[in-house]
Write a protein that holds these residues in place. Structure first.
Motif, PDB file in Angstrom:
ATOM      1  N   ALA A 171      -9.995   4.766   4.587  1.00  0.00           N
ATOM      2  CA  ALA A 171      -8.905   3.898   3.714  1.00  0.00           C
ATOM      3  C   ALA A 171      -7.618   3.750   4.762  1.00  0.00           C
ATOM      4  O   ALA A 171      -7.462   4.364   5.653  1.00  0.00           O
ATOM      5  N   ARG A 219     -14.601  -0.401  -4.334  1.00  0.00           N
ATOM      6  CA  ARG A 219     -14.254   0.919  -4.474  1.00  0.00           C
ATOM      7  C   ARG A 219     -13.407   1.438  -5.625  1.00  0.00           C
ATOM      8  O   ARG A 219     -13.397   2.203  -6.590  1.00  0.00           O
ATOM      9  N   GLU A 220     -12.054   0.524  -5.502  1.00  0.00           N
ATOM     10  CA  GLU A 220     -11.036   1.005  -6.347  1.00  0.00           C
ATOM     11  C   GLU A 220     -11.441   0.486  -7.792  1.00  0.00           C
ATOM     12  O   GLU A 220     -10.937   1.269  -8.738  1.00  0.00           O
ATOM     13  N   GLU A 221     -11.993  -0.595  -8.012  1.00  0.00           N
ATOM     14  CA  GLU A 221     -12.103  -1.231  -9.371  1.00  0.00           C
ATOM     15  C   GLU A 221     -13.108  -0.706  -9.984  1.00  0.00           C
ATOM     16  O   GLU A 221     -13.216  -0.466 -11.165  1.00  0.00           O
ATOM     17  N   GLN A 222     -14.301  -0.390  -9.277  1.00  0.00           N
ATOM     18  CA  GLN A 222     -15.437   0.235  -9.857  1.00  0.00           C
ATOM     19  C   GLN A 222     -15.743   1.643  -9.559  1.00  0.00           C
ATOM     20  O   GLN A 222     -16.774   2.129 -10.009  1.00  0.00           O
ATOM     21  N   GLY A 223     -14.858   2.445  -8.929  1.00  0.00           N
ATOM     22  CA  GLY A 223     -14.870   3.864  -8.758  1.00  0.00           C
ATOM     23  C   GLY A 223     -16.366   3.922  -7.915  1.00  0.00           C
ATOM     24  O   GLY A 223     -16.777   5.308  -7.873  1.00  0.00           O
ATOM     25  N   LEU A 252     -13.209  -2.265  -0.285  1.00  0.00           N
ATOM     26  CA  LEU A 252     -12.007  -1.663  -0.669  1.00  0.00           C
ATOM     27  C   LEU A 252     -11.830  -1.938  -2.215  1.00  0.00           C
ATOM     28  O   LEU A 252     -11.615  -1.028  -3.160  1.00  0.00           O
ATOM     29  N   GLN A 253     -12.092  -3.127  -2.581  1.00  0.00           N
ATOM     30  CA  GLN A 253     -11.902  -3.466  -4.031  1.00  0.00           C
ATOM     31  C   GLN A 253     -13.080  -2.997  -4.961  1.00  0.00           C
ATOM     32  O   GLN A 253     -12.388  -2.524  -5.998  1.00  0.00           O
ATOM     33  N   GLY A 295     -17.123   7.459  -6.123  1.00  0.00           N
ATOM     34  CA  GLY A 295     -15.995   8.241  -7.005  1.00  0.00           C
ATOM     35  C   GLY A 295     -16.729   9.705  -6.889  1.00  0.00           C
ATOM     36  O   GLY A 295     -16.023  10.521  -6.886  1.00  0.00           O
ATOM     37  N   THR A 302     -15.482  11.884  -4.085  1.00  0.00           N
ATOM     38  CA  THR A 302     -14.028  11.895  -3.726  1.00  0.00           C
ATOM     39  C   THR A 302     -13.440  12.818  -4.109  1.00  0.00           C
ATOM     40  O   THR A 302     -11.886  12.989  -3.791  1.00  0.00           O
ATOM     41  N   TYR A 327       0.726  -1.163  -0.012  1.00  0.00           N
ATOM     42  CA  TYR A 327      -0.151   0.004   0.111  1.00  0.00           C
ATOM     43  C   TYR A 327       0.796   1.346  -0.179  1.00  0.00           C
ATOM     44  O   TYR A 327       0.205   2.274   0.237  1.00  0.00           O
TER      45      TYR A 327
END
Lengths: 304, 304
Positions: free
Chosen positions: A186, A264-268, A261-262, A271, A274, A41
């Protein structure tokens, strides 16, 4: 149950990972795992100067221990909140002192809230009737950590939050669909403006049970008492519910947090929330604040 | 506790709404509330022909009752799944028959899964080892409801799902951050392609406790037994956890579900997942399917 590495009787069975380890291999694994998380990270680098917030509890002392063993440039920070002095805050401080001494005089600093600002956290709460102690305490700690990190030019503040802590907060935010909070929770909070400290949580993937196992197996003498104000706290209630889930379905806590977390990261996901908050400088202390004029911390001491 | 309307002793205390009502005013309120939800969410109009899926349980019989009293063009549909015949499916059917008779021969139809397709749901599950009964049952019911709605030219299929049902499903989807499911879970599922039935849940804002109160106060003789296969079901476990939350903080279940709907609508949450699924027609039954070739239902009966 046997140690996956050496076949000796296991000391710690991590059902969520589907393996068990003996004491010696657990300590080894726990340290290696922390290092992997720090690197994966991109929390901080070998030469970075770090401040680790230590309360005297198992998580933060274990984190300090691991960071020292990994050879990071780390200094402890104990914030004396003035809670139930002999029974809690002074006791906690003793555990910090003892740990530092046992670790070969590991460097640390103490900030005494009452000596520095004039009132302990409970005294402040008494004055600000209607405001919850835990919320005031969080505000004070965030301010102090941020200020000392800036003044001491530390690259990051590390805290001992474990997976149970993070999952409980996620649970709370999800139950109310607080999308702003969901966007920002996060393991690494970057320093987006000059006076905002970078915050990192190297233990965020460990179950609380396992950080406790580390402290015990390492012989760290931590404070067993919980803060007296934490009795009946909502987050403790949420942790219990999550443990019921875990009992029914092993790995459930971990899956809840990591799949969040996944996604949020992969699918925005979240977003749209943010975009950075607009921060200005507090007119008194200079720390970043979403308020105009004084930050929430300085307002605490102003309107008396 | 007294009835908010007439001051007589209350029969139902709805803590989540912070008011209580006597039996008579509760029945009145419950019906008016259902109508308000139907209108607010534009579920269907007065002249629309509706199919209401009835299991013989409290929720679906209460829904049928309310829709009849409101004067909607509604027909019941009982799907005989062939579960533990005398003890469950035939018993459930009797409750449906009795209700229809008591309601002045309210129209309904029965679809017997074994008579129509050759096997009851438990027989099918026995054949398809490794597939869970509840998952097969859901698949069969969705197919049947959709087919009959299409063939009978009904405008919508109404089901008795209450807030506890919806919150439990939301909880499950959230624990795994299944964003595709989170995008599509709703009180109204529109008919996006010609052979896909519109689905509506007029009770989605009522607590389960309150739909039960309606059935009891109205004197509806519903089946008390739960489906024997539902023992230990995950959704029941989730409902229990949500009830613990509710006990600690009244209105928590309601807030969880309604704040989700609100965040999704107002903030476009999961919007990236809401593009319509690509649906084609099943080569056997013609129903919409995400598969190419046969739909999941037809595959059940083909590969024997």
């Amino acid at each position: 149950v046997k140690c996956r590495k050496c076949g000796e009787p296991a000391a710690v069975n991590m059902r969520q990972h589907r393996f068990a380890l003996c004491g010696e291999h657990f300590l080894e694994w726990f340290i290696a795992q922390t290092e992997r998380v720090i690197e994966k990270y991109r929390m901080f680098a070998r030469q970075d100067r770090l401040l680790v917030a230590v309360s005297g509890g198992k998580d933060s002392l274990a984190l300090w221990d691991v960071l020292l063993r990994l050879g990071y440039e780390v200094e402890g920070l104990y914030i004396d909140l003035g809670i139930d002095d002999e029974a809690y805050s002074k006791q906690s401080r003793k555990h910090v002192e003892q740990f530092a001494a046992a670790a070969g005089d590991a460097p640390y600093r103490v900030l005494d809230v009452k000596a520095t600002y004039g009132k302990s956290v409970p005294e402040l709460a008494l004055e600000k009737r209607g405001r919850k102690v835990c919320s005031l305490c969080g505000l004070v700690k965030r301010h102090v950590m941020n200020r000392l990190a800036y003044e001491g030019e530390y690259v990051a503040v590390a805290t001992g939050h474990n997976l149970d802590d993070e999952a409980a907060v996620l649970f709370q935010n999800t139950l109310h669909w607080q999308t702003g909070y969901l966007a920002r929770q996060a393991p690494v909070l970057p320093s987006t403006v000059p006076r905002l400290a970078r915050k990192v949580k190297p233990f965020f993937r460990f179950y609380e049970r396992d950080t406790a196992a580390y402290a015990v197996l390492r012989g760290i003498d931590y404070i067993y008492e919980e803060c007296p104000y934490s009795k009946g706290a909502t987050t403790i209630f949420y942790k219990e519910l999550l443990n019921q889930l875990e009992t029914r379905s092993r790995g459930a806590k971990q899956q809840f947090y990591l799949s969040f977390l996944q996604a949020r990261e992969e699918q925005g996901l979240f977003g749209e929330e943010t975009q950075e908050l607009e921060l200005s400088e507090c007119q008194n202390c200079g720390q970043p604040t979403t308020a105009s004029g004084l930050c929430a911390f300085c307002r605490l001491w102003e309107d008396r």
